[in-house]
Every structure is written in C-alpha cells, then in structure tokens.
Design a protein around this motif. Structure first.
Motif: not given
Length: 452
Positions: A30-36, A59-63, A73-79, A390-394
């Motif tokens: 499925k479509p997954v976007v990681v970022g702000g 690209m801006s998340t809005r666009e 839309y997930l905020s990312g998990r650097f670890e 509680w960030a999306p994807g955490m």
C-alpha cells in the motif's frame, strides 16, 4: 576509468518506506509516505505504491496528501532505519574492506579489494547477486538495486537503471555507448536549473553534451560545474572508494529535485536537519562548537556560513536556532537546490548551554527534512507531553494488547494498530492519550538507563 568493472554502488529501494512496510504488515503493498506530517512537513521517502500517484521526496506533505490522500503518512523512526542500515553495511564490509557509505541507504564498494579470483563480468555479477540476497536476508526482505562499473559515476548511474530490485553491470568498453543516449539529468548535480540552461543551448542528451567545448560549458554553468560536466560527459571519473575516516564533523544535507523557494519550508528543513545532527552527535558521545549551514543556489553557487558557540553543545534547539539565523542572512529568492546543517569543532564533553532555546515555539513544525526522519523526543511526564509525542508510525506497547504502532492521535486520544513484523495485520484500538497502560516501545538495545 578502471580497466575492470570493479566499483559497486548499492542503493536500498525506497528505504524508509520499505522499513515501515516490513514492520507494519497492514501497510505492505500500500502507499506509504515517510516525512513531516505537519502543515509545513516535507516528504522524506515515498513507497513505490505512492510514487504511482506522483508523490516524491522533497514534495510538501500538503501536496502529497492532495495527490494520494489514502496513503499512510508516518513521521519516521530513525533508530529502526539506523539499525537496518548497520546490517547492510556489515554485509558489504564482509565482502570488501573498502566500503564508502554515502548515507543510511547507499554505499560504494571496491570489488578490487574483495579477494575475488578475477574481476571478469561473470565473477562480479555473481558476487553482486550474492550481496543482494544477503541484504534481503539480513534486513527481513528489503530489496537493493546495484550497479557495477569502472567508476563511481557510472556505478551510481547503473544502480538507477533498473529500480527497484535491479542489477546492472556496465562492461568495460561500453561505458560511452550506454551513457550517450541518456538525458543530461542522469549526471549528478544536473538539476532543473542546469537542465534548463543546457536545453536553451540545444543540449538534451549526454551525447550532445559531449560535443560542447569546456569553455562553452564554463560559460553556460560556471567554472566548477562546467569542468565537471566536461569530464563526466566523457565518463572520466577516477575517484577512489574511500573507507570510513575519523569523524571531524557531523552533518546532514539534502539535494532537491525542484528548487526550494518557500522560506518557511527551508526553515523547517534546517530545523529537522539540526535535530538529526544533534541525535547523531549524542549517539556518538560527541558535541560541537561550530554550526555551519551549506546552501547551494539555483545557479549552483555554494554558500557556507558558520557560527561558533562559547562551549560545545549537542542541543537540537540550539543548533537549529543558529542554523535558522544563518539561513535568514542569505538571499535565497532565486531558489535553493541543496540545504545542509553541520557541526564541527567536536569534543567528547558537554557544558550546559545557557543560550539553548527552551520554548516549544522555537521549532516551526513537527515535520522532517526531505532526506531524514524527525528526531525522537525524550520521554516526559504529563498527559500534554504524552499526547504530543504520539507520532504516526511510532512503536508502542500496551499492557493488555501488546506491541503495535501509532495510527494517529489528536484531541486527547491515540489510535493504535496492534501488529509487528512477525504477525499478521492486527486490530485497531483507540485510547486516551494519557492511558497509563500505553507507552513507547524500544528494542532492548535502545532502553534508556534509569535516572540517578
């Protein structure tokens, strides 16, 4: 160029998004976007399913939401990304002592140092297939695209030719035949502004670029880039693969497909980059006194500006505040193609920074840069803070339901899908944001020591 195709470039496919799909079964395919995820957020990585809808990095998340509203839309998990990257780099170093990481998801490998019986095409191809299989096994199913050629430049081009999950070997003697029909944008550093300048001069392909004299290229795009284009159009690149060296600075930068012009977006990007630099400093037990920003303008002019603190710091707010101040002093009205933040003057100690910003409003948004996920905040008590983190994807764990990840949060509640990489797609439950049974989950190696 080398006499043999002995430089390998490996690039993990849609890396951040692929890690999320691996660890979240309900998102596979499925479509997954990681970022702000905030109002001024920027896309870091889009899965191939999202790219079908035109979503791309920077690209801006809005666009992105307008193009693909049904994506996750997930905020990312650097670890998670860093630990996965470490496994990949270990596979590469097991094959050759000369490995040059470029980022978490790509690296060059010198196959001439790999102890092979010969460097014939069949031999290096077999090794590349073995490397890709080992990477897939070590990472739990992630794919990598690989290119092998007689130079770094050509190896990187080769790895892009059959994405995702591809392997291309450019045989010695065929380099120019492969290169000439390609669009000039395949050359590193040739972005939209340079493409337009070359187009106006009637240059579209590498073959047409090869016919242009060095003096004319310098006139068109400037001395540094003109000389570089003249060489690369002829496949001339003798840069060696350089293994890790002693760290003298820590930096994060991103190059953008389309020039940036929005000052708020640029401010958000350097803030997130500053946070990532601070996280890397802390993970290495380092701090630094000098904060530097790197800005490459639309015309390929590169500007560096620095500010030095009275004592070393690893505080993300301090680094971000100085980076934004440095950016504000530059004229970026014509557009920016690259942004970066770095810290140098490194030390292995920290002094309390009396100038560190403490208010929440010091950070423009909760998004990420176009190339890195947002740094994770420390745990703090209180429902207000818990709700904010509680960030999306955490990754989280609930006392009754077990492990899962944050689907979304807001208005005092948090929604969690309970599943892991080892389970089938799981159920969704909603809790109060301050539910005492819900907490962030960390792998055992990431557990924080108890406070004294």
């Amino acid at each position: 160029m080398r006499a043999h195709a002995s430089v390998l470039h490996l690039d993990l496919d849609a890396f951040f998004a692929a890690v999320e799909q691996r660890d979240k079964p309900s998102l596979r395919g499925k479509p997954v976007v990681v970022g702000g995820v905030g109002g001024r957020g920027v896309v870091s990585t889009a899965s191939y399913e999202a790219r079908v809808y035109g979503v791309r990095s920077a690209m801006s998340t809005r666009e992105a939401r307008a193009r693909c509203p049904h994506a996750a839309y997930l905020s990312g998990r650097f670890e998670a990304y860093r630990s996965t990257s470490a496994k990949v780099m270990a596979v590469l170093r097991d094959c050759s002592p000369l490995v040059e990481p470029l980022s978490l998801d790509e690296a060059f490998v010198d196959l001439a140092q790999a102890g092979l019986p010969d460097l014939e095409v069949a031999t290096v191809t077999a090794l590349a297939e073995e490397i890709r299989a080992r990477v897939r096994e070590a990472t739990g199913g992630l794919t990598a695209s690989v290119g092998i050629a007689s130079s770094k430049f050509l190896a990187k081009i080769a790895s892009d030719l059959r994405k995702p999950d591809g392997l291309v070997v450019i045989e010695p003697g065929t380099e120019l035949a492969l290169l000439r029909p390609l669009h000039v944008s395949v050359i590193p550093g040739v972005g939209p502004a340079t493409v337009e300048r070359l187009r106006r001069a009637g240059v579209h392909t590498v073959e047409e670029l090869e016919r242009v004299s060095q003096d004319e290229l310098v006139r068109l795009v400037g001395k540094a880039q003109g000389q570089g284009l003249f060489q690369l159009a002829r496949a001339e690149d003798d840069r060696p693969v350089v293994a890790d060296r002693e760290t003298k600075s820590v930096s994060v930068e991103g190059t953008y497909e389309h020039d940036l012009t929005d000052r708020l977006q640029m401010s958000a990007i350097v803030t997130r980059q500053a946070g990532e630099v601070a996280k890397r400093l802390r993970s290495s037990g380092l701090s630094g006194r000098t904060v530097t920003i790197k800005v490459r303008l639309y015309d390929f002019t590169t500007l560096n500006r620095s500010s030095t603190l009275p004592a070393p710091t690893d505080d993300p707010a301090t680094i971000a505040r100085l980076a934004r101040a440095l950016l504000e002093d530059l004229d970026t009205s014509g557009g920016v193609r690259l942004l970066g933040v770095g810290v140098s003057g490194l030390a292995d100690w920290i002094q309390e920074d009396l100038f560190a910003a403490t208010g929440e409003d010091d950070t423009p948004d909760t998004g990420t840069t176009a190339d890195e996920p947002a740094p994770e905040e420390p745990e703090q008590a209180g429902a207000r803070w818990r709700n904010a983190t509680w960030a999306p994807g955490m990754d989280v764990v609930h006392a009754e339901h077990g492990r899962g990840w944050v689907w979304g949060s807001g208005k005092g509640v948090v929604t969690v899908r309970f599943e892991t990489a080892e389970t089938p797609p799981g159920p969704v439950r909603t809790f109060r944001a301050d539910d005492p049974g819900l907490e962030r989950w960390r792998p055992p190696s990431e557990e924080q020591p108890a406070e004294q």
